[in-house]
Motif scaffolding. Sequence first.
Motif, PDB file in Angstrom:
ATOM      1  N   UNK A   1       0.978  -1.598   0.032  1.00 18.27           N
ATOM      2  CA  UNK A   1       0.330  -0.028  -0.001  1.00 18.27           C
ATOM      3  C   UNK A   1       0.591   1.224   0.204  1.00 18.27           C
ATOM      4  N   UNK A   2       1.930   1.218   0.416  1.00 17.03           N
ATOM      5  CA  UNK A   2       2.723   2.211   1.182  1.00 17.03           C
ATOM      6  C   UNK A   2       4.252   1.963   0.760  1.00 17.03           C
ATOM      7  N   UNK A   3       4.775   1.328  -1.091  1.00 10.46           N
ATOM      8  CA  UNK A   3       5.849   1.047  -0.999  1.00 10.46           C
ATOM      9  C   UNK A   3       7.438   1.106  -1.534  1.00 10.46           C
ATOM     10  N   UNK A   4       7.700   2.782  -1.459  1.00  8.74           N
ATOM     11  CA  UNK A   4       8.454   3.144  -1.283  1.00  8.74           C
ATOM     12  C   UNK A   4       8.715   4.146   0.450  1.00  8.74           C
TER      13      UNK A   4
ATOM     14  N   UNK B   1      -3.997  -2.083  12.554  1.00  5.26           N
ATOM     15  CA  UNK B   1      -4.959  -1.516  11.337  1.00  5.26           C
ATOM     16  C   UNK B   1      -3.209  -2.529  10.064  1.00  5.26           C
ATOM     17  N   UNK B   2      -2.341  -1.414  10.556  1.00  4.47           N
ATOM     18  CA  UNK B   2      -1.236  -1.572   9.665  1.00  4.47           C
ATOM     19  C   UNK B   2      -1.733  -2.747   8.365  1.00  4.47           C
ATOM     20  N   UNK B   3      -1.873  -4.212   9.338  1.00  2.00           N
ATOM     21  CA  UNK B   3      -1.440  -5.299   8.619  1.00  2.00           C
ATOM     22  C   UNK B   3      -2.755  -5.465   7.696  1.00  2.00           C
ATOM     23  N   UNK B   4      -3.976  -5.265   8.295  1.00  2.00           N
ATOM     24  CA  UNK B   4      -5.181  -5.167   7.336  1.00  2.00           C
ATOM     25  C   UNK B   4      -5.212  -4.630   6.429  1.00  2.00           C
ATOM     26  N   UNK B   5      -4.284  -3.202   6.495  1.00  2.00           N
ATOM     27  CA  UNK B   5      -4.376  -2.346   5.758  1.00  2.00           C
ATOM     28  C   UNK B   5      -3.421  -3.031   3.632  1.00  2.00           C
ATOM     29  N   UNK B   6      -2.071  -3.708   4.508  1.00  2.00           N
ATOM     30  CA  UNK B   6      -1.511  -4.601   3.764  1.00  2.00           C
ATOM     31  C   UNK B   6      -2.147  -5.745   2.773  1.00  2.00           C
TER      32      UNK B   6
END
Length: 690
Positions: free
Chosen positions: A51-54, A172-177
């Motif tokens: 979701x935010x690769x860089x 939450x970050x794991x869910x967004x990923x």
Amino acid sequence: MTAELVRGQNHPLPQARLEIRVSAGTPVVAVASLGDADGRVRGVEWVAHPGAPTLPGLEVSRQAAADHRLAVDLDAVPDAAHRLDVLLALPARDGSGPLRFGTVAAPFVAVTGLSGDEIASYTLTGLDSETAVIALELYRRQGAWKVRAIGQGYAGGLAELLADQGLAGAQPLAARIQEAVARGHARSVPAPAPSPRTADADRSRQTAAPALGSDHGTASHGSTPQGAQSPVPPVPPTPPAPAYEPHSSASDGPGRSAPQQPPYPGGPGAEPTVAQPSAPSGGGPIDYSHPRRRNAAPPPPAPAAPPTAPGEPPRPVAGDATGWSMEERLYNQVWGMFEDLARSTAAYRSAVDFADSRQEKELDQVLSDPRSRIGGRGDAAREAARDRHGQLVAQAREVLDRDLAQLVAEAEVVEPALPPAYARWDNPAWQGYRVPMEIPMALRLGDLHLPEADRLRIPMLVRLPLERGLWIDSGRTPSLDGTLADSHELRHLAMETAVAHAARLLAVYPAGEFTVHIVDPAGSGARALAPLVQTGVLEAPPAAGAAGVADVLAKLTQRVDLVQMAVRGGAADALPPGLDTAQQLLIVNDFPHGFDDRAVNQLRYLADEGQAVGVHLMMVADREDSAGYGPLLDPLWRALLRLTPVADDHLADPWVGHAWTYEPSLLPEGSQVLRRVLTQVAAARRSWHP
């Protein structure tokens, strides 16, 4: 120069701009996190994910895939970041995908330069219930960057992994990923469905078996304990080298030690050298890439089992395991048979233990009732308890015999198909022996079996190059019938065993890529060493006396120092022209006879540092002879894989820890195959280096 890492080992990174390649054989999510000096991830802005690769100095893939290429520029990462972790996770299951890493092929990761040359690689073996894993760690140490193989898995997935790294808001970050992965999957072209395979034919052989010896296993976070190696174009994952260890329940005697060392020398805080060099076929720099890894398409799939009648088990086929070559498939198949026998025997023993405990409980109940102590009522109750016990044991034995029959049938087709490196000396493969052009994946050092399955022998295969030295125990090891062999005859048998192992190593390496040195101070091994001496495969005759010992040790110690300096300085092509870049094996007989304190320290140095740069040790010794040194030599014995010249049950498997009986791989009485093979090896060496 490529270093094949095992779990916990590290390797220096010679450049800042890198590419990390991942090959998993199934779609995985690649994530990278930055950590501060304490290893803590300070916030979501320190995590690169689909979701935010860089991030500064870092870029990861935008969706799940079987192959990934992560771009890294270590000079561009924030100054506050002292660690960069490469994380792999299985995407959320859609109803057909795998649930855990234990059901898929072992992921393979490699750190390369921008030119594509590998710097270090690691195969993540031993995973089971984990759905996320820390594969590699790039970290600063005294101003320089290094890479370390981690392999720590998490059954709770990315959320548990990120929380363990100190990240607030890990869930939450794991869910967004996973949401970003799902969006990328919806946009992608679906992959073709895998070809069906029966559960019995596959038998969970998607990866190589873990290392033997649960003493060395390290529990992965939230999972079972671990054990003992494609980008475009695809690179085949290479199984790890099994590390056979003393049985953990044995007493503290020679080779039956107390708690063993961790899987890499020196403990968790150590900084070992990890390069495993393989000698080049000619002059020039050492090639540190594994000889079995090829940038080529995979070979055809393993042969299918012949059809069988309904209800019958599938007929065994040699090479039906997963692998990129027939040699690798046979290797994995042997380890699959090993695991199957270990688990089947464990189930049988558990059933027998249950039957015993149930019978004991029932008999106690009979005895506790005063009315059943006299008369026929008590006798009938005791007889009924014994009958139930016999039925339970018979049922368990029936299941074990069924499994054994299938494994024996498989062994009957696998054994004749083994290449010389895996085969017994009486296998016809040795009759047609030719000096190989490539180094094989592994080497057979003997056979293993259990008392419940005495007719089934499992080949004991160890990976090449050797990752541990060998100790042929010439002490007064009791044979299985309880008798003690004659001391002099046992020492001779130990030396014959060492010669057989050395001959195998010479035979399976290409010409000029393996050199054997022998230290025999008193000349007591002359009779057993005759085949090596008379066929001319040795560079020099066995060294005798204290002066001979000192000369050989000085040369090998100097070689280790030179190669280490070249590797650490990134100048392997600067080695002296006359340096023998072949793998070296030092056979030591009658230790510590002929060894002074300096020689003992040099031997310990070779045992500690030599393996990483191609100098291997084979000790033929009785540990009691060196008892005068006290605990000084304990690390030496623990660093070596103990083998015996007679059958002995001192090795343990990594799955349930059975005590396996080891039998050495010796030549049949009167066989001339060893001399014929060594004669060909000597002729090839002369033509390669006249």
